[in-house]
Each structure stands twice: as structure tokens, then as C-alpha cells.
Design a protein around this motif. Structure first.
Motif, PDB file in Angstrom:
ATOM      1  N   LEU A  41       0.686  -1.349  -0.069  1.00 15.94           N
ATOM      2  CA  LEU A  41       0.015  -0.046   0.054  1.00 15.94           C
ATOM      3  C   LEU A  41       0.860   1.277  -0.008  1.00 15.94           C
ATOM      4  CD1 LEU A  41      -2.832  -1.201   2.320  1.00 15.94           C
ATOM      5  CD2 LEU A  41      -2.831  -1.035  -0.041  1.00 15.94           C
ATOM      6  N   HIS A  42       2.074   1.213   0.712  1.00 13.12           N
ATOM      7  CA  HIS A  42       2.885   2.535   0.854  1.00 13.12           C
ATOM      8  C   HIS A  42       3.389   2.667  -0.532  1.00 13.12           C
ATOM      9  CE1 HIS A  42       2.704   3.554   4.921  1.00 13.12           C
ATOM     10  NE2 HIS A  42       3.103   2.128   5.327  1.00 13.12           N
ATOM     11  N   ALA A  43       3.916   1.739  -1.361  1.00 14.35           N
ATOM     12  CA  ALA A  43       4.559   1.802  -2.642  1.00 14.35           C
ATOM     13  C   ALA A  43       3.454   2.139  -3.574  1.00 14.35           C
ATOM     14  CB  ALA A  43       5.333   0.591  -3.011  1.00 14.35           C
ATOM     15  N   ALA A  44       2.349   1.572  -3.431  1.00 19.64           N
ATOM     16  CA  ALA A  44       1.139   1.882  -4.593  1.00 19.64           C
ATOM     17  C   ALA A  44       0.881   3.328  -4.199  1.00 19.64           C
ATOM     18  CB  ALA A  44      -0.074   0.949  -4.391  1.00 19.64           C
ATOM     19  N   HIS A  45       0.911   3.953  -3.099  1.00 23.43           N
ATOM     20  CA  HIS A  45       0.412   5.354  -2.873  1.00 23.43           C
ATOM     21  C   HIS A  45       1.451   6.279  -3.350  1.00 23.43           C
ATOM     22  CE1 HIS A  45      -0.812   8.971  -0.837  1.00 23.43           C
ATOM     23  NE2 HIS A  45       0.182   9.292  -0.505  1.00 23.43           N
ATOM     24  N   ASP A  46       2.856   5.802  -3.176  1.00 23.04           N
ATOM     25  CA  ASP A  46       3.971   6.568  -3.540  1.00 23.04           C
ATOM     26  C   ASP A  46       3.912   6.860  -5.332  1.00 23.04           C
ATOM     27  OD1 ASP A  46       4.953   6.929  -1.280  1.00 23.04           O
ATOM     28  OD2 ASP A  46       6.511   5.483  -1.289  1.00 23.04           O
ATOM     29  N   GLN A  47       3.340   5.635  -6.095  1.00 22.41           N
ATOM     30  CA  GLN A  47       3.377   5.578  -7.393  1.00 22.41           C
ATOM     31  C   GLN A  47       1.961   6.104  -7.912  1.00 22.41           C
ATOM     32  OE1 GLN A  47       5.825   2.906  -9.591  1.00 22.41           O
ATOM     33  NE2 GLN A  47       6.716   2.006  -7.684  1.00 22.41           N
ATOM     34  N   GLU A  48       1.166   6.343  -7.005  1.00 17.58           N
ATOM     35  CA  GLU A  48      -0.263   6.844  -7.400  1.00 17.58           C
ATOM     36  C   GLU A  48      -1.209   5.669  -8.190  1.00 17.58           C
ATOM     37  OE1 GLU A  48      -0.342  10.570  -9.676  1.00 17.58           O
ATOM     38  OE2 GLU A  48       0.847  11.489  -8.059  1.00 17.58           O
ATOM     39  N   LEU A  49      -1.047   4.287  -7.519  1.00 24.12           N
ATOM     40  CA  LEU A  49      -1.587   3.490  -7.842  1.00 24.12           C
ATOM     41  C   LEU A  49      -2.631   3.025  -7.145  1.00 24.12           C
ATOM     42  CD1 LEU A  49       1.456   1.141  -9.109  1.00 24.12           C
ATOM     43  CD2 LEU A  49      -0.130   2.550 -10.662  1.00 24.12           C
ATOM     44  N   GLY A  50      -3.957   2.454  -7.423  1.00 29.48           N
ATOM     45  CA  GLY A  50      -4.953   1.932  -6.814  1.00 29.48           C
ATOM     46  C   GLY A  50      -4.626   0.539  -6.513  1.00 29.48           C
TER      47      GLY A  50
END
Length: 287
Positions: A41-50
Motif C-alpha cells: 500500500l505504501h509503494a502503491a501510494h507513492d506511485q499513485e496506483l490503486g
């Protein structure tokens, strides 16, 4: 992307990924994967991914049809935990996939992110050797799980390297009390002075079984786990373990998947290290 006046990176249409939870492990998903999914979730947030979670059952992809649960989720790539002999090619027909956790498979065509089992076993053996232990045993909960088999092989390698006596015991299965009873019945001179268990859950169960059999830990035998899960802190006594950096494993899984979707990754294997957690379940060997 157009509404925001920008274009998605190459390969991304939905700006979303799916995490496929394979049903063969659904009973342990919540306690085994909490840190890993936090990293996702942290990495997805950083890359603006759902991120979408999806349970995939083996029968859903028998014969390699497209798994219905994933067909309902718009995604650009799929993170999937590893299960032996699972038909990953069926998932790959929907979107690029990255295998997460488990034990790296050298011949797999898919990118993989996994714990460095050899590093963890080496760290645990070094800790026990520094305490003075010379007779050790590795106790797998089973050997059909690739990670546990890899850890058993790494244990044997470390024993040879350090010229220590070590044995891989029969799998504990669901009955650690049987091993505890057999251990208590052996003469003191024939007992291993330290037990390395393949993962934390069985290690905690064994700790309590040994105590129930009248064996004091660590005064009569030291016990370690592997994985570094939080429940080891609450065992009696608290469990020494190798803590895999599960948070980083989740983060790197998303990064590798993003590279794969964008066409920048090939057949990549990434190993994640960790650190030794020394607690009260290990000490000097009995004199």
C-alpha cells in the motif's frame, strides 16, 4: 489521465494493480501478510496506483480459464503470493504478474520478490554458534513448502561450513508435542542444544510443548523461529527469530510490477534481507 491533463506511464491504463490472494493460504493470510501488504500500500501510494484485493481459488482456474474474480477488477498488473504448482500462466493472461514471497524458483518465467532464506539461516546459526552451541537441529513444519525446504538446505550448508553437528528432523506437522515428548525422553548428552524451527508459528507451538513436557527454555535447549512475526514477542519465553523485512518485500513487489508493466523488467529475482531479533528463547548451551 486525460482529465488530469497528463498521460499514464507506458503500459498503464487503469493506474491500478491487483493483489491476488490464493485460496490455498486463505486461513493464514491475515496474520502472515500484514506487513507485506502494508508495504504494498505504501509503494502503491507513492506511485499513485490503486490496489484491489482478490481471492482466487484453484478450481476457478482449473484448465486455465481466466479467473472470474480478477476479470471483474480493472488492473494493469497482478501481485500474487507463491503456492507450489499453481498455474500462474492463467493469471498472466490477464495482466503482467510478479510472484511475491515464498521461495524463488530459478526456472520461473515470472519476476519474483522473496525473502533471502540463506541469509536468515546464516544469521541464526551464527548467533547460536556465538553462544557456544555445537549440536543443532532444524525442525521443519513440513518440507513440501519450498521456503522451508530452502531453509533446511541452508541449515545443512551452514553446519558443514562451521564444522558443527546438525540434523534436519522429521517434519513437526501439527503435533509439536510429539517432538517435545521424544526430546524429553532422550538422554541429555544426546539432545541437540538448540532447535531452529522453520517459521515462527510452529516455533511458538514447540516452545509451549517443551515447557509442558518439563523442558526449560533456554536453560535446557534454545529455540529460534524464522520470519519475525509479531506474535513471537508474546510467547513464553519471547522467541528469538530472523525478521524478514516484509514491509520492504511488499514495496519492492510493487516497484518490480510497475517496471514489468512498463516493459522494463525481464525474468528478475529479488531477495529481501532482514535482521536478527534476539529474545529470551536463546541462551548458552547447558553445561
Amino acid at each position: 489521465a486525460l482529465a488530469r491533463k497528463r498521460f499514464a506511464p507506458t503500459g498503464f491504463t487503469h493506474r491500478a494493480i491487483a493483489v491476488a490472494l490464493l485460496a490455498a493460504q486463505e486461513t493464514t493470510l491475515a496474520r502472515l501478510w500484514d506487513e507485506t501488504y502494508e508495504g504494498v500500500l505504501h509503494a502503491a501510494h507513492d506511485q499513485e496506483l490503486g490496489v484491489s484485493l482478490c481471492l482466487v481459488r484453484r478450481e476457478d482456474i482449473a484448465g486455465n480459464p481466466l479467473p472470474p474474480a480478477l476479470m471483474r477488477i480493472p488492473c494493469d498488473g497482478i501481485l500474487v503470493n507463491q503456492i507450489p504448482d499453481f498455474p500462474y500462466a492463467a493469471l498472466a493472461r490477464l495482466a503482467p504478474i510478479v510472484l511475491l514471497g515464498g521461495c524463488p524458483e530459478p526456472d520461473s518465467p515470472f519476476p519474483q520478490v522473496a525473502a533471502d532464506n540463506d541469509m536468515g539461516i546464516a544469521g541464526l546459526v551464527a548467533h547460536l554458534a556465538a553462544l557456544g552451541h555445537r549440536r543443532l537441529a532444524f525442525l521443519p513444519s513440513d518440507l513440501s513448502t519450498p521456503s522451508f525446504a530452502r531453509r533446511a538446505a541452508a541449515f545443512e550448508t551452514e553446519m558443514r561450513k562451521r564444522a558443527l553437528y546438525g540434523v534436519v528432523a522429521e517434519p513437526l506437522g501439527d503435533h509439536p508435542e510429539r517432538y517435545a515428548a521424544a526430546f524429553a525422553a532422550r538422554p541429555h548428552a544426546e539432545r541437540p542444544t538448540a532447535l531452529l524451527v522453520s517459521s515462527d508459528g510452529p516455533a511458538v507451538d514447540l516452545l509451549h510443548a517443551l515447557l509442558a513436557a518439563g523442558i526449560r527454555v533456554p536453560e535446557e535447549v534454545s529455540v529460534t523461529g524464522f520470519d519475525g512475526r509479531t506474535w513471537g514477542q508474546s510467547s513464553v519465553p519471547p522467541l528469538t527469530s530472523w525478521h524478514v523485512d516484509w514491509l520492504e518485500l511488499g514495496r519492492q513487489g510493487v516497484r518490480l510490477l510497475a517496471d514489468t508493466v512498463a516493459g522494463h523488467a525481464g525474468s528478475t529475482r529479488m531477495l529481501i534481507g532482514g535482521s536478527l531479533q534476539v529474545r529470551a528463547s536463546t541462551g548458552a548451551p547447558p553445561s
